[in-house]
Write an enzyme that holds these catalytic residues in place. Structure first.
Site, PDB file in Angstrom:
ATOM      1  N   ASP A  78     -87.967  71.456   0.013  1.00  0.00           N
ATOM      2  CA  ASP A  78     -87.917  72.529  -0.982  1.00  0.00           C
ATOM      3  C   ASP A  78     -89.327  73.081  -1.226  1.00  0.00           C
ATOM      4  O   ASP A  78     -90.298  72.323  -1.223  1.00  0.00           O
ATOM      5  CB  ASP A  78     -87.330  71.940  -2.281  1.00  0.00           C
ATOM      6  CG  ASP A  78     -86.816  73.011  -3.224  1.00  0.00           C
ATOM      7  OD1 ASP A  78     -86.494  74.113  -2.754  1.00  0.00           O
ATOM      8  OD2 ASP A  78     -86.714  72.718  -4.431  1.00  0.00           O
ATOM      9  N   HIS A  79     -89.423  74.379  -1.462  1.00  0.00           N
ATOM     10  CA  HIS A  79     -90.681  75.031  -1.872  1.00  0.00           C
ATOM     11  C   HIS A  79     -91.919  74.559  -1.111  1.00  0.00           C
ATOM     12  O   HIS A  79     -92.854  74.020  -1.709  1.00  0.00           O
ATOM     13  CB  HIS A  79     -90.943  74.815  -3.367  1.00  0.00           C
ATOM     14  CG  HIS A  79     -90.049  75.626  -4.240  1.00  0.00           C
ATOM     15  ND1 HIS A  79     -90.184  76.980  -4.413  1.00  0.00           N
ATOM     16  CD2 HIS A  79     -88.973  75.257  -4.994  1.00  0.00           C
ATOM     17  CE1 HIS A  79     -89.246  77.413  -5.237  1.00  0.00           C
ATOM     18  NE2 HIS A  79     -88.487  76.395  -5.595  1.00  0.00           N
ATOM     19  N   ASN A 225     -79.502  74.871  -6.315  1.00  0.00           N
ATOM     20  CA  ASN A 225     -80.413  73.737  -6.468  1.00  0.00           C
ATOM     21  C   ASN A 225     -80.262  73.134  -7.855  1.00  0.00           C
ATOM     22  O   ASN A 225     -80.299  73.849  -8.854  1.00  0.00           O
ATOM     23  CB  ASN A 225     -81.858  74.193  -6.292  1.00  0.00           C
ATOM     24  CG  ASN A 225     -82.179  74.566  -4.863  1.00  0.00           C
ATOM     25  OD1 ASN A 225     -81.297  74.581  -4.004  1.00  0.00           O
ATOM     26  ND2 ASN A 225     -83.425  74.864  -4.609  1.00  0.00           N
TER      27      ASN A 225
HETATM   28 ZN   LIG Z   1     -86.897  76.201  -6.730  1.00  0.00          ZN
END
Ligand SMILES: [Zn+2]
Length: 285
Positions: A78-79, A225
């Site tokens: 993620d990210h 998410n």
């Molecule tokens: Zn996020």
């Protein structure tokens, strides 16, 4: 969870949930919840958790969990903005990565996202990207600022220019669970979905009413998410469990109710958001 499955979920106007995990207990809770509901799920093992556990131990843990079950389990970064980090995760068998170039100038975001798409596709993984910044810190429960919203035309150009497989949208959603109620702009989401054919991703689903999330799924959000709610369940259950009389130092005895509490939270989310829905048209889907 490969691209084919993600696209199939999107075509059916369903969603897959990505749960952020930091440890074994969270991973067990999520996989047990997916098994109980009989749906695929994504374990999001990311950079902030690596700082705590080390990258390889957490990646291998997620992989071990995925291999231990019959339901499809994706492993997602993620990210990320560090290409070396992305490469390392692709080598460790991640099934998807998110390149978050949202703070970068658009040309640079496009260039780097394209590069990540090329590397990920070689490794058999798919890529999620982001254009406008989603407010709040993805690793904090408190929300500090509001971000810019995704422009539908810019989003369409970005997806075409990068070949990205999924796009995280900023439609009023924020990371974490803020003190004030949060609502998303469903009309903006509909306009984005009208111009962008790839599955859309909604970060910060923890803060939204279930009905709004379901409406977003009907419009083309295929991945959600969830982070804060599992963290809170972990914290509260651990606190209660360790204070129980006769808890002693039996680690398994203390943590089993914690895993169960998180499984209940995860299962509630899966039941609310991943159930097959009646398509809008009789032949739809
Ligand atoms: Zn996020």
């Amino acid at each position: 969870v490969d691209l084919r499955l993600l696209r199939q979920i999107h075509a059916q106007r369903r969603a897959i949930v990505g749960f952020s995990i930091y440890n074994l207990e969270q991973g067990l809770a999520v996989v047990r919840a997916a098994e109980a509901e009989g749906v695929p799920v994504i374990l999001q093992a990311g950079a902030s958790a690596f700082r705590y556990s080390g990258r390889e131990p957490l990646a291998r843990l997620a992989q071990g969990l995925a291999e231990s079950t019959g339901v499809p389990v994706g492993i997602h970064l993620d990210h990320a903005r560090d290409l070396a980090q992305i490469d390392a995760c692709l080598r460790l068998g991640y099934t998807s990565v998110m390149f978050d170039g949202s703070p970068l100038p658009i040309e640079q975001n496009i260039r780097l996202t394209r590069e990540v798409v090329a590397r990920a596709h070689l490794a058999g993984a798919w890529v999620e990207a982001e254009l406008a910044g989603i407010a709040g810190d993805e690793d904090e429960s408190a929300v500090k600022h509001a971000g810019a919203l995704t422009d539908p035309d810019v989003a369409a150009g970005f997806v075409a220019a990068t070949g990205v497989d999924a796009l995280a949208v900023a439609v009023g959603n924020v990371h974490g669970i803020p003190d004030v109620p949060v609502s998303i702009d469903l009309q903006l989401l509909e306009r984005i979905a009208g111009k962008v054919s790839v599955p859309l991703v909604l970060h910060g689903a923890s803060a939204l009413a279930d009905t709004e999330v379901v409406a977003a799924i009907d419009l083309g959000v295929a991945k959600l998410n969830i982070n804060s709610e599992l963290r809170r369940a972990f914290r509260d259950a651990l606190s209660a469990s360790s204070r129980r009389e006769h808890a002693g130092d039996d680690i398994a005895g203390i943590l089993e109710p914690v895993i169960h509490a998180m499984q209940c939270v995860a299962q509630d989310k899966l039941r609310a958001f991943t159930a097959p829905r009646v398509p809008a048209s009789a032949n739809g889907g």
